[in-house]
Enzyme design. Structure first.
Site, PDB file in Angstrom:
ATOM      1  N   CYS A   2      54.922  85.288  -2.872  1.00 33.75           N
ATOM      2  CA  CYS A   2      54.791  86.186  -3.970  1.00 33.75           C
ATOM      3  C   CYS A   2      54.070  86.182  -5.121  1.00 33.75           C
ATOM      4  O   CYS A   2      53.771  84.875  -5.315  1.00 33.75           O
ATOM      5  CB  CYS A   2      56.518  86.500  -4.825  1.00 33.75           C
ATOM      6  SG  CYS A   2      57.783  86.873  -3.282  1.00 33.75           S
ATOM      7  N   ARG A  27      47.418  84.913  -1.112  1.00 32.47           N
ATOM      8  CA  ARG A  27      48.635  84.037  -0.790  1.00 32.47           C
ATOM      9  C   ARG A  27      49.508  84.518   0.019  1.00 32.47           C
ATOM     10  O   ARG A  27      50.553  83.866   0.535  1.00 32.47           O
ATOM     11  CB  ARG A  27      49.413  83.998  -2.141  1.00 32.47           C
ATOM     12  CG  ARG A  27      48.739  83.485  -3.543  1.00 32.47           C
ATOM     13  CD  ARG A  27      49.321  84.027  -4.719  1.00 32.47           C
ATOM     14  NE  ARG A  27      50.340  83.431  -5.014  1.00 32.47           N
ATOM     15  CZ  ARG A  27      50.883  82.441  -5.607  1.00 32.47           C
ATOM     16  NH1 ARG A  27      49.775  81.740  -6.041  1.00 32.47           N
ATOM     17  NH2 ARG A  27      52.266  81.930  -5.889  1.00 32.47           N
ATOM     18  N   TRP A  77      56.481  88.301  -0.569  1.00 35.55           N
ATOM     19  CA  TRP A  77      56.590  87.867   0.656  1.00 35.55           C
ATOM     20  C   TRP A  77      58.025  87.815   0.903  1.00 35.55           C
ATOM     21  O   TRP A  77      58.644  86.732   0.192  1.00 35.55           O
ATOM     22  CB  TRP A  77      55.759  86.384   0.466  1.00 35.55           C
ATOM     23  CG  TRP A  77      55.610  85.740   1.810  1.00 35.55           C
ATOM     24  CD1 TRP A  77      54.604  85.789   2.671  1.00 35.55           C
ATOM     25  CD2 TRP A  77      56.266  84.587   2.401  1.00 35.55           C
ATOM     26  NE1 TRP A  77      54.691  85.076   3.859  1.00 35.55           N
ATOM     27  CE2 TRP A  77      55.708  84.245   3.623  1.00 35.55           C
ATOM     28  CE3 TRP A  77      57.608  83.918   1.986  1.00 35.55           C
ATOM     29  CZ2 TRP A  77      56.179  83.200   4.608  1.00 35.55           C
ATOM     30  CZ3 TRP A  77      58.010  82.676   2.810  1.00 35.55           C
ATOM     31  CH2 TRP A  77      57.357  82.344   3.986  1.00 35.55           C
ATOM     32  N   ASN A 103      59.529  85.698  -8.208  1.00 36.99           N
ATOM     33  CA  ASN A 103      58.776  84.625  -7.057  1.00 36.99           C
ATOM     34  C   ASN A 103      59.745  83.506  -6.708  1.00 36.99           C
ATOM     35  O   ASN A 103      60.064  82.684  -7.923  1.00 36.99           O
ATOM     36  CB  ASN A 103      57.386  84.210  -7.676  1.00 36.99           C
ATOM     37  CG  ASN A 103      56.670  83.233  -6.600  1.00 36.99           C
ATOM     38  OD1 ASN A 103      57.298  83.091  -5.304  1.00 36.99           O
ATOM     39  ND2 ASN A 103      55.879  82.428  -6.945  1.00 36.99           N
ATOM     40  N   GLY A 104      60.310  83.116  -5.659  1.00 37.45           N
ATOM     41  CA  GLY A 104      60.929  82.082  -5.651  1.00 37.45           C
ATOM     42  C   GLY A 104      62.338  82.563  -4.963  1.00 37.45           C
ATOM     43  O   GLY A 104      62.522  83.818  -4.635  1.00 37.45           O
ATOM     44  N   GLU A 482      43.906  68.156  12.636  1.00 37.33           N
ATOM     45  CA  GLU A 482      43.428  69.201  11.519  1.00 37.33           C
ATOM     46  C   GLU A 482      42.762  70.230  12.495  1.00 37.33           C
ATOM     47  O   GLU A 482      42.891  71.548  12.221  1.00 37.33           O
ATOM     48  CB  GLU A 482      42.546  68.591  10.658  1.00 37.33           C
ATOM     49  CG  GLU A 482      41.659  69.767   9.615  1.00 37.33           C
ATOM     50  CD  GLU A 482      42.721  70.193   8.889  1.00 37.33           C
ATOM     51  OE1 GLU A 482      43.924  70.206   8.826  1.00 37.33           O
ATOM     52  OE2 GLU A 482      42.215  71.497   8.291  1.00 37.33           O
ATOM     53  N   LYS A 486      43.990  74.064  12.360  1.00 33.22           N
ATOM     54  CA  LYS A 486      43.128  75.389  12.096  1.00 33.22           C
ATOM     55  C   LYS A 486      43.075  76.371  13.216  1.00 33.22           C
ATOM     56  O   LYS A 486      43.183  77.496  12.917  1.00 33.22           O
ATOM     57  CB  LYS A 486      41.477  74.811  12.088  1.00 33.22           C
ATOM     58  CG  LYS A 486      41.438  74.018  10.611  1.00 33.22           C
ATOM     59  CD  LYS A 486      41.164  74.866   9.480  1.00 33.22           C
ATOM     60  CE  LYS A 486      42.244  74.927   8.667  1.00 33.22           C
ATOM     61  NZ  LYS A 486      42.927  73.777   7.807  1.00 33.22           N
ATOM     62  N   GLU A 489      46.421  78.045  12.955  1.00 36.48           N
ATOM     63  CA  GLU A 489      46.746  79.045  11.934  1.00 36.48           C
ATOM     64  C   GLU A 489      45.814  80.245  12.234  1.00 36.48           C
ATOM     65  O   GLU A 489      46.261  81.527  11.858  1.00 36.48           O
ATOM     66  CB  GLU A 489      46.114  78.426  10.934  1.00 36.48           C
ATOM     67  CG  GLU A 489      46.927  77.475  10.068  1.00 36.48           C
ATOM     68  CD  GLU A 489      46.205  76.600   8.851  1.00 36.48           C
ATOM     69  OE1 GLU A 489      45.335  76.082   8.734  1.00 36.48           O
ATOM     70  OE2 GLU A 489      46.730  77.302   7.797  1.00 36.48           O
ATOM     71  N   HIS A 505      51.126  58.686  27.917  1.00 38.56           N
ATOM     72  CA  HIS A 505      52.614  58.421  27.890  1.00 38.56           C
ATOM     73  C   HIS A 505      53.429  59.848  27.931  1.00 38.56           C
ATOM     74  O   HIS A 505      54.429  59.892  27.712  1.00 38.56           O
ATOM     75  CB  HIS A 505      52.765  57.768  26.585  1.00 38.56           C
ATOM     76  CG  HIS A 505      52.263  56.502  26.436  1.00 38.56           C
ATOM     77  ND1 HIS A 505      52.613  55.401  27.271  1.00 38.56           N
ATOM     78  CD2 HIS A 505      51.115  55.870  26.034  1.00 38.56           C
ATOM     79  CE1 HIS A 505      52.101  54.295  27.047  1.00 38.56           C
ATOM     80  NE2 HIS A 505      51.040  54.573  26.294  1.00 38.56           N
ATOM     81  N   LYS A 604      49.297  81.236   1.452  1.00 38.55           N
ATOM     82  CA  LYS A 604      48.322  80.163   0.937  1.00 38.55           C
ATOM     83  C   LYS A 604      49.181  78.976   0.171  1.00 38.55           C
ATOM     84  O   LYS A 604      48.761  78.059   0.443  1.00 38.55           O
ATOM     85  CB  LYS A 604      47.385  80.789  -0.112  1.00 38.55           C
ATOM     86  CG  LYS A 604      46.343  79.852  -0.592  1.00 38.55           C
ATOM     87  CD  LYS A 604      45.365  79.634   0.409  1.00 38.55           C
ATOM     88  CE  LYS A 604      44.454  78.289  -0.314  1.00 38.55           C
ATOM     89  NZ  LYS A 604      43.697  77.389   0.703  1.00 38.55           N
TER      90      LYS A 604
HETATM   91  C1  AGP Z   1      45.723  74.733   5.454  1.00 34.57           C
HETATM   92  O1  AGP Z   1      44.979  75.327   6.302  1.00 34.57           O
HETATM   93  C2  AGP Z   1      47.276  75.321   5.424  1.00 34.57           C
HETATM   94  N1  AGP Z   1      47.253  76.762   5.032  1.00 34.57           N
HETATM   95  C3  AGP Z   1      48.333  74.558   4.975  1.00 34.57           C
HETATM   96  O2  AGP Z   1      48.521  73.630   5.877  1.00 34.57           O
HETATM   97  C4  AGP Z   1      48.321  74.053   3.678  1.00 34.57           C
HETATM   98  O3  AGP Z   1      47.298  72.705   3.686  1.00 34.57           O
HETATM   99  C5  AGP Z   1      49.530  73.274   3.236  1.00 34.57           C
HETATM  100  O4  AGP Z   1      50.420  74.564   2.935  1.00 34.57           O
HETATM  101  C6  AGP Z   1      49.474  72.577   1.987  1.00 34.57           C
HETATM  102  O5  AGP Z   1      48.990  73.239   0.907  1.00 34.57           O
HETATM  103  P1  AGP Z   1      48.579  72.651  -0.668  1.00 34.57           P
HETATM  104  O6  AGP Z   1      47.388  71.705  -0.142  1.00 34.57           O
HETATM  105  O7  AGP Z   1      48.146  73.688  -1.435  1.00 34.57           O
HETATM  106  O8  AGP Z   1      49.690  71.645  -1.015  1.00 34.57           O
END
Ligand code: AGP
Length: 609
Positions: A2, A27, A77, A103-104, A482, A486, A489, A505, A604
């Site tokens: 949110c 976000r 959200w 928010n929360g 990573e 990516k 995501e 394995h 985000k």
């Molecule tokens: C990264 O591409 C992602 N959106 C996600 O994994 C992100 O890195 C993770 O939520 C951590 O966020 P932060 O670095 O703001 O703590």
């Protein structure tokens, strides 16, 4: 998660608060709303059109009476209750005179909801947030002032959250309070603002302030029982409004990817002095304490966790201190063995990921020293940690991180070198040389980025594939993780990452001619081993892409496509080998017609558990 924006003062416009919400769009959200207090009282417009909610809201701003001096807005959200119109914020009480955004999560909302329902309140939504409005209504009816009512209700709510509320009888003040969840205060041009983060209000605010926890703050006119802005600590935010504008690229993902060499260079340059020494005034931990460290633990989530995994190799290499790395959401529920010889490093781009914050808080409570590596000045993580290393990547809007990842690795590398120097494992001259060589990696990152088009052409035959595996050893395993993250995501494809030696394995059973294996094989001491793993993969019929240093024809002959990056020292290799994988994720997602800046289901900044 949110997003909250609220503004109060002469000539505040619903359209301005709306623009703030627009800047929080990154976000992640599924519904949105605005409320103002005009001459006729509280007015609310809300919309629940999924990712198009803000477009819809924009078309409805005219429904609000112009000329208000107080507007609050929200992007939701969904957590409690589906993303419907009824559940969209702002929420009001039964009288319609209390309006709030939240928010929360209210952890104890079931019992509180039952309580207000038993008192005859009519709830219009399934949210935990609306319950708060009704609880405040009760306190007001009992004669409390708004600030006291908000504070009293807040003390009954368990969980992490930020709340912003307005009251019809106080059209000149907005009240805010928070616990852990992000919220800041800002001022500009005679107006005052609350916002979930600074990018939302960069074009209207000139001064920023930390929002304390558990304390009701009023912005606008002073109000009984609430502290005003003059009591708050200023925040030195130097981002500019144009830093969060999409210019010359189709998406923030691609724009920020193109900025990553500069972000990396700005970060490492801020931590290296002219003579190649460490800038230690950033690191406000007593060098003697660092010198006697016997253990480092790095915690983070997602991409930040992967930077931490690279950091483990760097710290062990330069400082010879044992390092463990854990996913923050796991670490916080462990019983780690910690004392004041241990340092816990929280890595977080936003500095607001609840999992990382609570993991670091727990470590501090267990007696460890704490260090934050974050991109956001004044973020929660920066405030609760003993010391901070800031990455200087500029604001990152894209949900999928790119430039902050490289900056995090740069900051961890410089910390590792400094620690190694302090502990006497490397001579000052070697440390200077290592720092200078790190700084030079920026040029190699830039060259890799310039090859974006070439990478995309080589990847074109693979974009229709829906099963990807990423493999690498040692420093390249976090890169593999990573690359897979990516791709997941942005493309929603099945993408798995394995240490290359682990394939045999079990996971090798999944390989056939439909699978694509991306092998990370820079020229390092494990190159021959990875080449052997590639042979194993080829023998099972899988298609192979290699990421290799320039001129590695041997690696290229084993693959259907070779993505070359400039050669750097093996210890810095994750900073360049990740670039083609970041490009790949964008290219595959785009070929599938997906919006790179709006990956489904993702937010985000993840401020819930
Ligand atoms: C990264 O591409 C992602 N959106 C996600 O994994 C992100 O890195 C993770 O939520 C951590 O966020 P932060 O670095 O703001 O703590």
């Amino acid at each position: 998660m949110c997003g909250i924006v609220g503004g109060v003062g002469p000539s505040i416009l619903a359209a301005e608060v709306f623009e703030g919400l627009k800047r929080l769009e990154y976000r992640g959200y599924d519904s949105a709303g605005l409320a103002l207090i005009g001459t006729g009282g509280v007015e609310v417009i809300r919309t629940a059109c999924g990712r198009h909610s803000l477009d819809d809201l924009k078309g409805r701003i005219d429904e609000l009476t112009p000329g208000a001096s107080l507007v609050i807005g929200h992007t939701r959200w969904a957590t409690h209750g589906a993303p419907t119109l009824e559940n969209a914020h702002p929420h009001t009480d039964c009288t319609g005179r209390v309006v709030l955004v939240h928010n929360g999560i209210v952890d104890n909302f079931r019992e509180l909801r039952a309580e207000v329902v038993s008192h005859g309140h009519e709830l219009k939504s399934a949210t935990d947030s609306e319950v708060i409005a009704h609880l405040i209504e009760e306190e007001l009816a009992a004669g409390m002032e708004p600030a006291a009512a908000l504070g009293s209700v807040f003390s009954r709510l368990s969980g992490h959250m930020a709340l912003v509320a307005a009251f019809a009888q106080f059209p000149g003040s907005i009240f805010g309070i928070r616990r852990t969840s992000p919220l800041l205060v800002a001022e500009g041009d005679g107006r005052s603002f609350f916002a979930s983060d600074a990018p939302a209000i960069l074009d209207v605010a000139t001064s920023f302030y930390e929002m304390p926890e558990e304390r009701v703050i009023a912005i606008g006119k002073l109000a009984n029982g609430a502290a005003g802005v003059s009591t708050l600590t200023p925040l030195a935010i130097d981002w500019a409004s144009q830093d969060v504008e999409l210019v010359g690229h189709q998406s923030f993902y691609e724009m920020e990817l193109s900025q990553e060499a500069g972000a990396f260079l700005d970060t490492v340059s801020s931590l290296i002095d002219e003579g190649g020494g460490a800038v230690v005034d950033e690191l406000k931990v007593d060098p003697y304490e660092l010198k006697r460290l016997r253990k480092v633990t790095v915690v983070g989530c997602g991409t930040s966790y992967h930077a931490g995994l690279v950091g483990r190799f760097l710290i062990e290499h330069f400082a010879k201190v044992p390092v463990e790395v854990d996913v923050a959401s796991e670490y916080r529920y462990r019983d780690p063995i910690l004392d004041d010889d241990a340092l816990v490093v929280g890595v977080s781009q936003s500095g607001e990921s609840l999992d990382t914050i609570t993991a670091v808080k727990g470590a501090a409570a267990a007696g460890a020293r704490t260090l934050a590596v974050t991109n956001v000045i004044g973020s929660q993580l920066s405030r609760l940690s003993d010391t901070v290393l800031y990455t200087r990547a500029g604001p990152e809007v894209s949900v999928a991180s790119t430039k902050t990842h490289l900056s995090q690795i740069g900051a961890l590398a410089l910390f590792a070198i400094y620690l190694g120097e302090l502990k006497g494992h490397i001579y000052p001259e070697e440390a200077r040389e290592a720092r200078n060589s790190l700084r030079k990696v920026a040029a190699a990152i830039e060259v890799a980025l310039e090859r974006k088009r070439g990478y995309e052409e080589k990847l074109a035959p693979f974009v229709g594939t829906d099963r990807f595996f990423f493999i690498g050893r040692n420093l390249q395993y976090p890169v593999a993780l990573e690359g897979a993250l990516k791709l997941k995501e942005l493309s929603y494809l099945a993408a798995e990452a394995y240490p290359a030696g682990e394939l045999k394995h079990g996971p090798i059973a999944m390989l056939d001619s439909e699978a694509v294996v991306v092998a990370l094989v820079p020229r390092d001491r494990l190159r021959e081993k990875v080449l052997a793993n590639i042979e194993e993969v080829r023998a099972r019929g899988a298609r192979v892409i290699v990421v290799a240093f320039d001129g590695d024809d041997e690696a290229a002959t084993l693959a259907e496509a070779a993505l070359f990056v400039p050669e750097v020292r093996p210890i810095w290799s994750p900073l360049v080998t990740v670039v083609p994988l970041q490009v790949m994720a964008g290219a595959v997602a785009r070929s599938r017609g997906l919006n790179l800046d709006r990956p489904r289901n993702l937010a985000k900044t993840v401020t819930v558990e």
